[in-house]
Write an enzyme that holds these catalytic residues in place. Structure first.
Site, PDB file in Angstrom:
ATOM      1  N   SER A   1      42.550  49.501  50.943  1.00 36.88           N
ATOM      2  CA  SER A   1      41.167  49.121  51.251  1.00 36.88           C
ATOM      3  C   SER A   1      41.040  48.373  52.570  1.00 36.88           C
ATOM      4  CB  SER A   1      40.594  48.264  50.112  1.00 36.88           C
ATOM      5  OG  SER A   1      40.617  48.962  48.896  1.00 36.88           O
TER       6      SER A   1
ATOM      7  N   HIS B   1      39.067  43.230  52.477  1.00 28.43           N
ATOM      8  CA  HIS B   1      38.034  44.113  53.021  1.00 28.43           C
ATOM      9  C   HIS B   1      37.485  43.576  54.346  1.00 28.43           C
ATOM     10  CE1 HIS B   1      37.035  46.005  48.835  1.00 28.43           C
ATOM     11  NE2 HIS B   1      38.283  46.203  49.220  1.00 28.43           N
TER      12      HIS B   1
END
Length: 529
Positions: free
Chosen positions: A298, A349
């Site tokens: 991610s 993220h």
């Protein structure tokens, strides 16, 4: 004026606007002839439509104007210029025989201004130079078009053909330049990464389970205590691990679409730099802000978002005319979703997003002036990374988070019959102070940890330590019948029958199991009772 002379004027005007003045051609129809142009030299910009056409009656002109205005809406939408003014300029060798002046605007600068205006200006070919001057002032042209080329041309038809070719070539060149931006490289590394991630996932499932904390640790998930012990490679290995099929599918889907786009735009070498630099930035950010075990691509994938945002900064117009709006919407949804759903590693993220943008700015876009890796971008990345490392290695870990992780590792080690490893993990879990608000409530974690530790010690024939831990478990939870049963077994084996009878009675009091009753019968049947 004859038709050929009017056609020459039309293409000379189109050639001048697209050449000397630098207006962008967005559509060419030679049969019309019609040329759509974009003037983005000032905001909100304008769309200019040139057409060569004669009208017998004003009704034909009105119908043509209505169709043009509908087409103009589509063109503005495609160009992402919803506030732009649209100027429909018609060069007419022959004007309508009836009154048409109310249907068109006058070519005066005072009629311009504002946004979202659509107007039609009809210029008789015989009055072109005179009527074009106000428009040239309004459009702020550097020079007036030169319509003297026809007089110098020996072959007028060949001259028109040359003008058409120049205009069309500029249009095709612009289209090809836009396409080349998106097809600079081939997504070879993206497919290799997808295959690698799938292979690692399959191997994890064969060796244990991708949902297993123990398997994740063994395969290189990000786990702060082990990183602090020197296993820095976990910053990278975690990028290839995924927790469950859904996690794998969602990240693989995102990598397929974003990776192919970024690798085509930046090329394979720059893509590799951006992907792994963003992945490292995401892992470092997770190291600082998240004490849980984490894994997944991610951070690197959000770095691809960052690279596309950098592309948008450098090519704002092209960005928003292609995928820009969709990218921004998807990015916002992912960020909001990340803050709304627990257990999502937002540190990875956001760190990956920032890292991808900085890595892209350091690498730059292909076919641009400047070195491959720009010092300013590299220094910014190095400074940010150094800060994250310093903070990460200097901070105190969240004991409640680590206690839950070590407990889970110990529990899975017991299930895998790795008892010496289970003893180490569970002992570590019990070394933390009891948490007030941990992921697993203390009244659940602590008695279970003592019970599992005792079970592992029994298997290792450490009976005295096991008995002490079972007493701890029953002291913390007075309905822990499994712990009372195991404690009774140990006491019975050591000949402490009265204590064993007391323990098994407590177990039966909580739950009347057949094994419990059988053990009680054995205890009461012994000669010492």
């Amino acid at each position: 004026m004859d038709a050929l002379q009017a056609e020459i004027q039309f293409w000379e005007l189109a050639d001048h606007l697209s050449g000397s003045e630098g207006l962008n051609i967005v559509h060419v129809n030679e049969d019309g002839p019609i040329v759509w142009m974009e003037d983005d030299r000032k905001k909100p910009g304008s769309v200019i439509r040139l057409q060569l056409k004669s009208y017998d009656w004003s009704r034909q002109l009105r119908n043509d104007i209505n169709r043009t205005y509908e087409s103009a809406k589509t063109v503005r939408k495609r160009l992402k210029m919803r506030s732009a003014n649209v100027i429909n300029v018609i060069l007419a060798p022959f004007t309508p025989v009836d009154s048409y002046e109310e249907d068109v605007s006058k070519p005066l600068p005072l009629t311009a201004g504002g946004k979202n205006q659509m107007r039609t200006i009809l210029i008789p070919s015989s009055e072109l130079e005179e009527k074009l001057f106000p428009l040239a002032v309004e459009w702020k042209l550097e020079h007036m078009p030169d319509f003297s080329g026809a007089g110098a041309a020996d072959d007028h038809e060949m001259y028109v053909k040359q003008l058409k070719q120049r205009v069309k070539k500029r249009y095709e060149t612009r289209q090809n330049e836009a396409k080349e931006v998106f097809f600079y490289g081939k997504p070879r590394l993206t497919f290799f990464l997808l295959a690698s991630i799938a292979a690692v996932f399959l191997l994890m499932e064969l060796e244990g389970s991708s949902m297993s904390t123990l398997t994740l640790i063994e395969f290189g998930a990000k786990f702060d205590p082990l990183i602090l012990e020197g296993e820095w490679w976990r910053f990278f290995s975690a990028m290839f691990l995924h927790i469950g099929m859904l996690h794998l599918f969602m990240n693989s889907l995102a990598l397929f679409y974003l990776g192919t786009a970024v690798e085509r735009i930046f090329g394979t070498a720059r893509f590799a730099w951006i992907y792994f630099a963003a992945g490292l930035a995401g892992s470092l950010s997770s190291f600082v802000f998240n004490d849980n075990i984490s894994a997944g691509a991610s951070g690197a994938i959000f770095g691809l978002f960052g690279a596309l945002l950098y592309f948008g900064v450098r090519n704002k117009k092209l960005f928003f005319r292609t995928f820009g709006t969709s990218i921004l919407v998807i990015l916002v949804i992912n960020i909001v979703f990340g803050f709304s759903v627990p257990m999502i590693d937002n540190g990875a993220h956001l760190g990956g997003l920032a890292g991808g943008f900085l890595a892209a700015s350091a690498a730059g876009l292909p076919n641009r002036q400047g070195s491959w890796l720009r010092p300013a971008g590299l220094l910014t990345m190095a400074a940010a990374g150094s800060i994250l490392v310093a903070v990460g290695f200097g901070q105190e870990a969240d004991g409640s988070q680590l206690q839950a992780v070590y407990y889970e590792l110990g529990r899975e080690s017991v299930e895998a019959e790795q008892f010496d490893q289970a003893e180490e993990y569970l002992t570590t879990a019990l070394s933390f102070d009891p948490p007030e608000n941990g992921p697993i409530p203390a009244d659940v974690l602590l008695p279970n940890a003592y019970f599992l530790l005792a079970y592992a010690q029994i298997q290792e024939e450490q009976y005295e330590q096991a008995e002490e831990n079972l007493e701890q478990a029953t002291a913390l939870r007075d309905d822990f019948h499994e712990a009372f049963y195991n404690l009774a077994l140990l006491q019975y084996e050591r000949g402490e029958y009265e204590l064993a009878l007391e323990s098994i009675d407590r177990a039966i009091e909580v739950r009347n199991e057949e094994d419990y009753v059988e053990l009680r019968d054995q205890i009461t049947g012994s000669s010492e009772i």
